[in-house]
Design an enzyme around this catalytic site. Structure first.
Site, PDB file in Angstrom:
ATOM      1  N   ARG A 187       0.832  -1.194   0.000  1.00  0.00           N
ATOM      2  CA  ARG A 187       0.000   0.000   0.000  1.00  0.00           C
ATOM      3  C   ARG A 187       0.876   1.257   0.000  1.00  0.00           C
ATOM      4  O   ARG A 187       0.532   2.279  -0.599  1.00  0.00           O
ATOM      5  CB  ARG A 187      -0.927   0.028   1.217  1.00  0.00           C
ATOM      6  CG  ARG A 187      -1.942   1.175   1.147  1.00  0.00           C
ATOM      7  CD  ARG A 187      -2.887   1.197   2.350  1.00  0.00           C
ATOM      8  NE  ARG A 187      -2.168   1.512   3.577  1.00  0.00           N
ATOM      9  CZ  ARG A 187      -2.041   0.703   4.629  1.00  0.00           C
ATOM     10  NH1 ARG A 187      -2.602  -0.506   4.596  1.00  0.00           N
ATOM     11  NH2 ARG A 187      -1.375   1.060   5.698  1.00  0.00           N
ATOM     12  N   TYR A 210     -15.096  19.209 -14.541  1.00  0.00           N
ATOM     13  CA  TYR A 210     -15.609  17.850 -14.600  1.00  0.00           C
ATOM     14  C   TYR A 210     -16.683  17.650 -13.534  1.00  0.00           C
ATOM     15  O   TYR A 210     -16.510  18.036 -12.369  1.00  0.00           O
ATOM     16  CB  TYR A 210     -14.455  16.873 -14.411  1.00  0.00           C
ATOM     17  CG  TYR A 210     -14.873  15.442 -14.215  1.00  0.00           C
ATOM     18  CD1 TYR A 210     -15.759  14.821 -15.090  1.00  0.00           C
ATOM     19  CD2 TYR A 210     -14.380  14.695 -13.147  1.00  0.00           C
ATOM     20  CE1 TYR A 210     -16.144  13.502 -14.908  1.00  0.00           C
ATOM     21  CE2 TYR A 210     -14.747  13.375 -12.959  1.00  0.00           C
ATOM     22  CZ  TYR A 210     -15.641  12.788 -13.838  1.00  0.00           C
ATOM     23  OH  TYR A 210     -16.020  11.488 -13.646  1.00  0.00           O
ATOM     24  N   ASP A 213      -5.687  20.805 -13.209  1.00  0.00           N
ATOM     25  CA  ASP A 213      -6.059  19.516 -13.797  1.00  0.00           C
ATOM     26  C   ASP A 213      -5.612  19.549 -15.259  1.00  0.00           C
ATOM     27  O   ASP A 213      -6.156  20.286 -16.073  1.00  0.00           O
ATOM     28  CB  ASP A 213      -7.572  19.321 -13.692  1.00  0.00           C
ATOM     29  CG  ASP A 213      -8.028  17.945 -14.169  1.00  0.00           C
ATOM     30  OD1 ASP A 213      -7.320  17.344 -14.996  1.00  0.00           O
ATOM     31  OD2 ASP A 213      -9.101  17.496 -13.739  1.00  0.00           O
ATOM     32  N   LYS A 224      -7.143   8.528 -18.834  1.00  0.00           N
ATOM     33  CA  LYS A 224      -7.378   9.139 -20.132  1.00  0.00           C
ATOM     34  C   LYS A 224      -6.139   9.045 -21.020  1.00  0.00           C
ATOM     35  O   LYS A 224      -5.726   7.954 -21.382  1.00  0.00           O
ATOM     36  CB  LYS A 224      -7.857  10.582 -19.945  1.00  0.00           C
ATOM     37  CG  LYS A 224      -8.950  10.751 -18.871  1.00  0.00           C
ATOM     38  CD  LYS A 224     -10.163   9.868 -19.089  1.00  0.00           C
ATOM     39  CE  LYS A 224     -11.380  10.255 -18.258  1.00  0.00           C
ATOM     40  NZ  LYS A 224     -11.283  10.069 -16.815  1.00  0.00           N
TER      41      LYS A 224
END
Length: 385
Positions: A52, A104, A176, A201
Protein backbone atom coordinates in the site's frame (compact mmCIF):
# COMPACT_ATOMS: atom_id res chain seq x y z
CA UNK A 1 18.73 3.56 -19.66
CA UNK A 2 19.23 6.59 -17.44
CA UNK A 3 17.32 9.68 -18.56
CA UNK A 4 17.14 13.27 -17.40
CA UNK A 5 15.12 16.31 -18.41
CA UNK A 6 17.90 17.06 -20.90
CA UNK A 7 16.43 14.27 -23.02
CA UNK A 8 13.49 14.87 -25.35
CA UNK A 9 9.90 14.11 -24.39
CA UNK A 10 9.67 10.92 -26.44
CA UNK A 11 12.87 9.51 -24.94
CA UNK A 12 11.64 10.22 -21.42
CA UNK A 13 8.20 8.73 -22.18
CA UNK A 14 9.88 5.45 -23.08
CA UNK A 15 12.72 5.32 -20.57
CA UNK A 16 12.25 7.64 -17.56
CA UNK A 17 12.12 5.82 -14.23
CA UNK A 18 12.88 2.48 -15.87
CA UNK A 19 15.91 0.25 -16.29
CA UNK A 20 16.35 -3.41 -17.25
CA UNK A 21 15.39 -5.84 -14.50
CA UNK A 22 18.66 -6.58 -12.65
CA UNK A 23 17.91 -10.28 -12.17
CA UNK A 24 16.89 -11.15 -15.75
CA UNK A 25 17.68 -8.17 -17.97
CA UNK A 26 13.97 -7.85 -18.91
CA UNK A 27 13.54 -4.56 -20.77
CA UNK A 28 9.98 -4.05 -19.49
CA UNK A 29 9.46 -3.15 -15.84
CA UNK A 30 8.18 -6.29 -14.08
CA UNK A 31 4.72 -6.48 -12.54
CA UNK A 32 5.62 -6.86 -8.88
CA UNK A 33 2.49 -8.72 -7.86
CA UNK A 34 3.12 -8.82 -4.14
CA UNK A 35 1.43 -7.41 -1.06
CA UNK A 36 4.44 -7.54 1.26
CA UNK A 37 8.23 -7.70 1.24
CA UNK A 38 10.71 -9.78 3.27
CA UNK A 39 12.71 -7.74 5.78
CA UNK A 40 16.29 -8.50 6.85
CA UNK A 41 15.59 -7.42 10.42
CA UNK A 42 12.45 -5.88 11.96
CA UNK A 43 12.17 -2.46 10.37
CA UNK A 44 15.21 -3.00 8.14
CA UNK A 45 14.28 -3.42 4.48
CA UNK A 46 15.20 -2.29 0.96
CA UNK A 47 12.75 0.61 0.86
CA UNK A 48 9.67 -1.58 0.51
CA UNK A 49 7.69 -2.96 3.44
CA UNK A 50 4.03 -3.16 2.43
CA UNK A 51 2.57 -2.58 -1.04
CA UNK A 52 0.00 0.00 0.00
CA UNK A 53 2.93 2.32 0.71
CA UNK A 54 5.21 1.50 -2.24
CA UNK A 55 5.45 -0.95 -5.09
CA UNK A 56 8.39 -1.05 -7.56
CA UNK A 57 6.13 -1.07 -10.64
CA UNK A 58 4.23 1.92 -9.30
CA UNK A 59 7.43 3.77 -8.36
CA UNK A 60 8.73 3.41 -11.93
CA UNK A 61 5.46 4.83 -13.24
CA UNK A 62 5.49 7.73 -10.77
CA UNK A 63 9.02 8.65 -11.79
CA UNK A 64 8.11 8.53 -15.48
CA UNK A 65 5.03 10.75 -15.07
CA UNK A 66 7.03 13.20 -12.96
CA UNK A 67 9.68 13.41 -15.67
CA UNK A 68 7.06 14.17 -18.33
CA UNK A 69 5.60 16.96 -16.19
CA UNK A 70 9.07 18.37 -15.42
CA UNK A 71 8.30 17.63 -11.77
CA UNK A 72 10.44 16.57 -8.85
CA UNK A 73 7.76 14.23 -7.48
CA UNK A 74 5.00 12.03 -8.87
CA UNK A 75 2.37 9.99 -7.05
CA UNK A 76 -0.22 7.57 -8.43
CA UNK A 77 -3.71 6.81 -7.13
CA UNK A 78 -6.40 4.25 -7.90
CA UNK A 79 -8.38 6.84 -9.90
CA UNK A 80 -8.37 10.49 -10.86
CA UNK A 81 -10.97 11.07 -8.16
CA UNK A 82 -8.67 9.37 -5.66
CA UNK A 83 -5.94 11.84 -6.60
CA UNK A 84 -8.31 14.81 -6.24
CA UNK A 85 -9.57 13.44 -2.91
CA UNK A 86 -6.00 13.39 -1.57
CA UNK A 87 -5.37 16.98 -2.71
CA UNK A 88 -8.49 18.32 -0.97
CA UNK A 89 -7.43 16.47 2.18
CA UNK A 90 -4.50 18.88 2.37
CA UNK A 91 -7.11 21.41 3.56
CA UNK A 92 -8.83 21.86 6.91
CA UNK A 93 -12.42 22.70 7.95
CA UNK A 94 -13.13 26.35 7.24
CA UNK A 95 -10.69 26.57 4.34
CA UNK A 96 -12.02 27.86 1.03
CA UNK A 97 -11.32 26.86 -2.57
CA UNK A 98 -11.95 28.91 -5.71
CA UNK A 99 -12.55 26.60 -8.66
CA UNK A 100 -13.39 27.23 -12.30
CA UNK A 101 -17.13 27.11 -12.96
CA UNK A 102 -16.76 24.77 -15.94
CA UNK A 103 -15.19 21.61 -14.58
CA UNK A 104 -15.61 17.85 -14.60
CA UNK A 105 -18.90 16.83 -13.02
CA UNK A 106 -17.20 14.28 -10.79
CA UNK A 107 -15.00 16.99 -9.30
CA UNK A 108 -18.02 19.20 -8.66
CA UNK A 109 -19.86 16.29 -7.05
CA UNK A 110 -16.94 15.46 -4.74
CA UNK A 111 -16.44 19.09 -3.74
CA UNK A 112 -20.11 19.84 -3.02
CA UNK A 113 -21.49 16.47 -1.89
CA UNK A 114 -18.55 15.13 0.11
CA UNK A 115 -16.07 17.75 1.26
CA UNK A 116 -18.61 20.52 1.82
CA UNK A 117 -19.96 18.37 4.66
CA UNK A 118 -16.58 18.69 6.38
CA UNK A 119 -16.61 22.47 6.40
CA UNK A 120 -14.60 23.18 3.25
CA UNK A 121 -16.18 25.94 1.16
CA UNK A 122 -16.06 25.97 -2.65
CA UNK A 123 -16.68 28.93 -4.95
CA UNK A 124 -17.18 28.30 -8.69
CA UNK A 125 -15.97 31.21 -10.79
CA UNK A 126 -15.67 31.97 -14.49
CA UNK A 127 -11.90 32.29 -14.88
CA UNK A 128 -11.85 33.45 -18.50
CA UNK A 129 -10.64 36.75 -17.04
CA UNK A 130 -8.32 35.77 -14.18
CA UNK A 131 -8.98 39.09 -12.45
CA UNK A 132 -12.40 37.69 -11.48
CA UNK A 133 -10.59 35.43 -9.03
CA UNK A 134 -9.47 38.35 -6.87
CA UNK A 135 -13.10 39.25 -6.12
CA UNK A 136 -13.59 35.94 -4.29
CA UNK A 137 -10.34 35.70 -2.32
CA UNK A 138 -10.58 36.24 1.43
CA UNK A 139 -8.50 35.35 4.48
CA UNK A 140 -9.87 31.78 4.41
CA UNK A 141 -8.92 31.05 0.79
CA UNK A 142 -6.25 28.35 0.58
CA UNK A 143 -6.46 26.90 -2.92
CA UNK A 144 -7.23 27.79 -6.54
CA UNK A 145 -8.48 24.93 -8.75
CA UNK A 146 -8.11 25.19 -12.52
CA UNK A 147 -8.93 23.00 -15.51
CA UNK A 148 -7.60 24.13 -18.87
CA UNK A 149 -8.87 23.28 -21.38
CA UNK A 150 -12.01 22.86 -19.32
CA UNK A 151 -14.42 19.96 -19.40
CA UNK A 152 -16.57 20.13 -21.50
CA UNK A 153 -16.48 23.65 -23.00
CA UNK A 154 -12.75 23.80 -23.76
CA UNK A 155 -12.38 27.15 -21.99
CA UNK A 156 -8.80 28.32 -21.79
CA UNK A 157 -7.53 29.71 -18.49
CA UNK A 158 -4.29 31.67 -18.23
CA UNK A 159 -2.17 29.48 -15.95
CA UNK A 160 0.58 32.10 -15.63
CA UNK A 161 -2.01 34.71 -14.69
CA UNK A 162 -3.63 32.50 -12.04
CA UNK A 163 -0.19 31.50 -10.74
CA UNK A 164 0.73 35.15 -10.24
CA UNK A 165 -2.38 35.60 -8.09
CA UNK A 166 -1.68 32.40 -6.15
CA UNK A 167 1.90 33.38 -5.44
CA UNK A 168 0.97 36.92 -4.38
CA UNK A 169 -1.67 35.57 -1.96
CA UNK A 170 0.37 32.50 -0.89
CA UNK A 171 -2.25 30.06 -2.18
CA UNK A 172 -1.87 26.57 -3.62
CA UNK A 173 -2.65 26.37 -7.34
CA UNK A 174 -3.91 23.01 -8.59
CA UNK A 175 -4.18 22.47 -12.34
CA UNK A 176 -6.06 19.52 -13.80
CA UNK A 177 -4.00 18.73 -16.90
CA UNK A 178 -6.04 15.73 -18.07
CA UNK A 179 -7.34 17.23 -21.33
CA UNK A 180 -3.95 18.54 -22.49
CA UNK A 181 -1.64 15.81 -21.17
CA UNK A 182 2.02 16.64 -20.41
CA UNK A 183 2.80 16.38 -24.12
CA UNK A 184 0.87 19.58 -24.80
CA UNK A 185 1.14 21.50 -21.52
CA UNK A 186 3.27 21.57 -18.35
CA UNK A 187 1.51 23.63 -15.66
CA UNK A 188 4.34 23.40 -13.12
CA UNK A 189 6.56 25.29 -15.55
CA UNK A 190 3.89 28.02 -15.60
CA UNK A 191 3.72 28.38 -11.82
CA UNK A 192 1.28 25.68 -10.63
CA UNK A 193 1.81 24.05 -7.23
CA UNK A 194 0.24 20.68 -8.06
CA UNK A 195 -0.72 19.03 -11.34
CA UNK A 196 -3.43 16.37 -11.27
CA UNK A 197 -4.33 13.85 -13.97
CA UNK A 198 -6.94 11.27 -14.60
CA UNK A 199 -4.34 8.84 -15.92
CA UNK A 200 -7.28 6.78 -17.17
CA UNK A 201 -7.38 9.14 -20.13
CA UNK A 202 -4.43 10.14 -22.35
CA UNK A 203 -1.68 8.79 -20.08
CA UNK A 204 -3.05 5.24 -20.24
CA UNK A 205 -4.57 5.87 -23.65
CA UNK A 206 -6.22 2.51 -24.31
CA UNK A 207 -9.43 2.56 -22.24
CA UNK A 208 -8.30 -0.42 -20.19
CA UNK A 209 -7.28 1.04 -16.82
CA UNK A 210 -8.52 3.52 -14.20
CA UNK A 211 -5.89 5.61 -12.39
CA UNK A 212 -4.99 9.09 -11.15
CA UNK A 213 -1.73 10.96 -10.62
CA UNK A 214 -0.34 14.07 -8.97
CA UNK A 215 2.94 15.88 -9.63
CA UNK A 216 4.61 18.63 -7.62
CA UNK A 217 7.98 20.25 -6.96
CA UNK A 218 7.11 20.97 -3.33
CA UNK A 219 8.78 18.50 -0.94
CA UNK A 220 6.37 19.16 1.93
CA UNK A 221 3.25 18.77 -0.23
CA UNK A 222 4.63 15.55 -1.70
CA UNK A 223 5.25 14.21 1.80
CA UNK A 224 1.70 15.06 2.85
CA UNK A 225 0.14 13.54 -0.28
CA UNK A 226 2.18 10.35 0.13
CA UNK A 227 1.08 10.14 3.78
CA UNK A 228 -2.57 10.55 2.74
CA UNK A 229 -2.22 7.95 -0.03
CA UNK A 230 -0.70 5.40 2.35
CA UNK A 231 -3.08 6.20 5.22
CA UNK A 232 -6.29 6.28 3.20
CA UNK A 233 -5.30 3.58 0.72
CA UNK A 234 -6.46 4.89 -2.68
CA UNK A 235 -3.44 3.38 -4.44
CA UNK A 236 -3.27 1.50 -7.76
CA UNK A 237 -2.19 -2.10 -8.12
CA UNK A 238 0.92 -3.23 -9.99
CA UNK A 239 -0.96 -4.47 -13.07
CA UNK A 240 -2.68 -1.11 -13.51
CA UNK A 241 0.68 0.61 -13.01
CA UNK A 242 2.21 -1.59 -15.70
CA UNK A 243 -0.59 -0.77 -18.14
CA UNK A 244 -0.19 3.00 -17.73
CA UNK A 245 3.59 2.68 -17.91
CA UNK A 246 3.14 0.86 -21.21
CA UNK A 247 0.68 3.49 -22.40
CA UNK A 248 3.13 6.31 -21.67
CA UNK A 249 5.62 4.86 -24.16
CA UNK A 250 3.41 6.00 -27.04
CA UNK A 251 1.95 9.15 -25.45
CA UNK A 252 3.81 11.52 -27.75
CA UNK A 253 2.86 9.77 -30.99
CA UNK A 254 -0.73 9.21 -29.90
CA UNK A 255 -1.40 12.79 -28.79
CA UNK A 256 0.17 14.12 -31.97
CA UNK A 257 -2.37 12.09 -33.98
CA UNK A 258 -5.18 13.15 -31.65
CA UNK A 259 -4.24 16.76 -32.43
CA UNK A 260 -4.14 16.18 -36.19
CA UNK A 261 -7.48 14.37 -36.23
CA UNK A 262 -9.01 16.90 -33.84
CA UNK A 263 -8.11 19.72 -36.20
CA UNK A 264 -9.63 17.92 -39.20
CA UNK A 265 -12.86 17.10 -37.35
CA UNK A 266 -13.17 20.61 -35.89
CA UNK A 267 -12.77 22.19 -39.33
CA UNK A 268 -15.47 19.91 -40.75
CA UNK A 269 -17.92 20.70 -37.94
CA UNK A 270 -17.26 24.44 -38.11
CA UNK A 271 -18.74 24.64 -41.60
CA UNK A 272 -21.67 22.26 -41.01
CA UNK A 273 -25.09 23.96 -41.19
CA UNK A 274 -26.53 22.04 -38.20
CA UNK A 275 -23.79 23.14 -35.78
CA UNK A 276 -24.52 26.18 -33.63
CA UNK A 277 -21.50 26.76 -31.35
CA UNK A 278 -18.25 24.85 -31.70
CA UNK A 279 -15.68 24.70 -28.92
CA UNK A 280 -12.08 23.86 -29.92
CA UNK A 281 -9.17 26.07 -28.76
CA UNK A 282 -7.32 25.84 -32.08
CA UNK A 283 -9.57 28.36 -33.82
CA UNK A 284 -8.38 31.98 -33.77
CA UNK A 285 -11.87 33.10 -32.70
CA UNK A 286 -11.96 30.72 -29.71
CA UNK A 287 -11.95 32.78 -26.48
CA UNK A 288 -8.38 33.07 -25.11
CA UNK A 289 -6.96 31.37 -28.21
CA UNK A 290 -3.78 33.45 -27.88
CA UNK A 291 -3.29 32.16 -24.34
CA UNK A 292 -3.82 28.57 -25.50
CA UNK A 293 -1.22 29.14 -28.20
CA UNK A 294 1.26 30.49 -25.64
CA UNK A 295 0.88 27.79 -22.97
CA UNK A 296 0.13 24.72 -25.11
CA UNK A 297 2.12 22.97 -27.82
CA UNK A 298 -1.00 21.86 -29.68
CA UNK A 299 -4.77 22.09 -29.29
CA UNK A 300 -5.70 18.48 -28.61
CA UNK A 301 -8.43 16.12 -29.72
CA UNK A 302 -11.26 17.23 -27.42
CA UNK A 303 -14.15 19.07 -29.09
CA UNK A 304 -17.64 20.04 -27.97
CA UNK A 305 -20.50 21.62 -29.86
CA UNK A 306 -24.17 22.53 -29.64
CA UNK A 307 -26.80 21.89 -32.29
CA UNK A 308 -29.04 24.60 -33.72
CA UNK A 309 -32.34 24.64 -31.88
CA UNK A 310 -30.80 23.20 -28.69
CA UNK A 311 -32.96 20.08 -28.98
CA UNK A 312 -32.31 17.32 -26.45
CA UNK A 313 -34.02 14.82 -28.74
CA UNK A 314 -31.80 15.75 -31.70
CA UNK A 315 -28.68 15.51 -29.55
CA UNK A 316 -29.76 12.04 -28.40
CA UNK A 317 -30.50 11.01 -31.99
CA UNK A 318 -27.09 12.08 -33.24
CA UNK A 319 -25.19 10.58 -30.29
CA UNK A 320 -26.92 7.26 -30.93
CA UNK A 321 -26.35 7.32 -34.71
CA UNK A 322 -22.57 7.26 -34.96
CA UNK A 323 -20.83 4.07 -36.04
CA UNK A 324 -17.11 4.81 -35.61
CA UNK A 325 -17.58 7.14 -32.63
CA UNK A 326 -18.77 5.06 -29.66
CA UNK A 327 -21.36 6.51 -27.27
CA UNK A 328 -19.54 6.25 -23.95
CA UNK A 329 -18.12 8.21 -21.04
CA UNK A 330 -14.40 8.88 -20.59
CA UNK A 331 -11.92 10.20 -23.16
CA UNK A 332 -8.33 10.09 -24.31
CA UNK A 333 -8.29 6.53 -25.65
CA UNK A 334 -7.18 5.54 -29.13
CA UNK A 335 -10.82 5.05 -30.13
CA UNK A 336 -13.16 7.98 -30.76
CA UNK A 337 -16.00 8.61 -28.31
CA UNK A 338 -19.09 10.80 -28.32
CA UNK A 339 -20.89 11.80 -25.15
CA UNK A 340 -23.76 13.95 -23.88
CA UNK A 341 -22.39 15.86 -20.87
CA UNK A 342 -25.75 17.00 -19.46
CA UNK A 343 -26.88 13.39 -18.89
CA UNK A 344 -23.51 11.65 -18.62
CA UNK A 345 -20.29 13.22 -17.32
CA UNK A 346 -21.92 16.36 -15.89
CA UNK A 347 -25.30 15.00 -14.75
CA UNK A 348 -24.42 15.70 -11.10
CA UNK A 349 -24.24 19.46 -11.75
CA UNK A 350 -27.61 21.22 -11.28
CA UNK A 351 -29.29 22.15 -14.57
CA UNK A 352 -29.31 25.88 -13.75
CA UNK A 353 -25.57 25.90 -13.08
CA UNK A 354 -24.87 23.73 -16.14
CA UNK A 355 -26.74 26.04 -18.46
CA UNK A 356 -25.24 29.17 -16.91
CA UNK A 357 -21.76 27.86 -17.73
CA UNK A 358 -22.85 26.82 -21.26
CA UNK A 359 -23.52 23.09 -20.83
CA UNK A 360 -26.81 23.08 -22.74
CA UNK A 361 -29.11 20.14 -23.49
CA UNK A 362 -27.82 19.85 -27.06
CA UNK A 363 -24.13 19.99 -26.13
CA UNK A 364 -22.18 16.97 -27.36
CA UNK A 365 -18.55 16.20 -26.55
CA UNK A 366 -16.13 14.35 -28.79
CA UNK A 367 -12.94 12.60 -27.81
CA UNK A 368 -11.34 12.32 -31.24
CA UNK A 369 -9.27 9.16 -31.48
CA UNK A 370 -6.47 8.09 -33.77
CA UNK A 371 -8.49 6.33 -36.49
CA UNK A 372 -8.35 7.60 -40.08
CA UNK A 373 -9.64 11.17 -40.08
CA UNK A 374 -11.69 10.65 -43.24
CA UNK A 375 -13.63 7.86 -41.57
CA UNK A 376 -14.34 10.01 -38.52
CA UNK A 377 -15.61 12.88 -40.66
CA UNK A 378 -17.77 10.54 -42.76
CA UNK A 379 -19.28 9.10 -39.60
CA UNK A 380 -20.18 12.52 -38.20
CA UNK A 381 -21.60 13.58 -41.56
CA UNK A 382 -24.00 10.64 -41.71
CA UNK A 383 -24.95 11.04 -38.01
CA UNK A 384 -25.77 14.71 -38.46
CA UNK A 385 -27.97 13.79 -41.43
Amino acid sequence: MSTSNDHGFGTRAIHAGQSPDPSTGAIMTPIYQTSTYVQELPGKHKGYAYARGKNPTRVALEQCIASLENAKHGLCFSSGQGAEDAIIKLLRPGDEVIATDDLYGGSYRMFTKVFAHYGIVFHFVNMHDVNEINKHINDKTRMLWVETPTNPLMKIIDIRGVAAIAQAKKLMLVVDNTFASPYLQNPLDLGATIVVHSATKYLGGHSDVVMGATCTNDDKIQEELAFIANSCGAVPGPMDSFLVLRGLKTLHVRVQRHCENGKAVAEFLKSHPKIDKLHWPGFPDHPNHAIAKSQMRGFGGMISFTLKGDSLEEAFRMASSTKVFSLAESLGGVESLIGHPATMTHASIPKEMREKSGVLDSLLRLSVGIEDANDLIADLRQALG
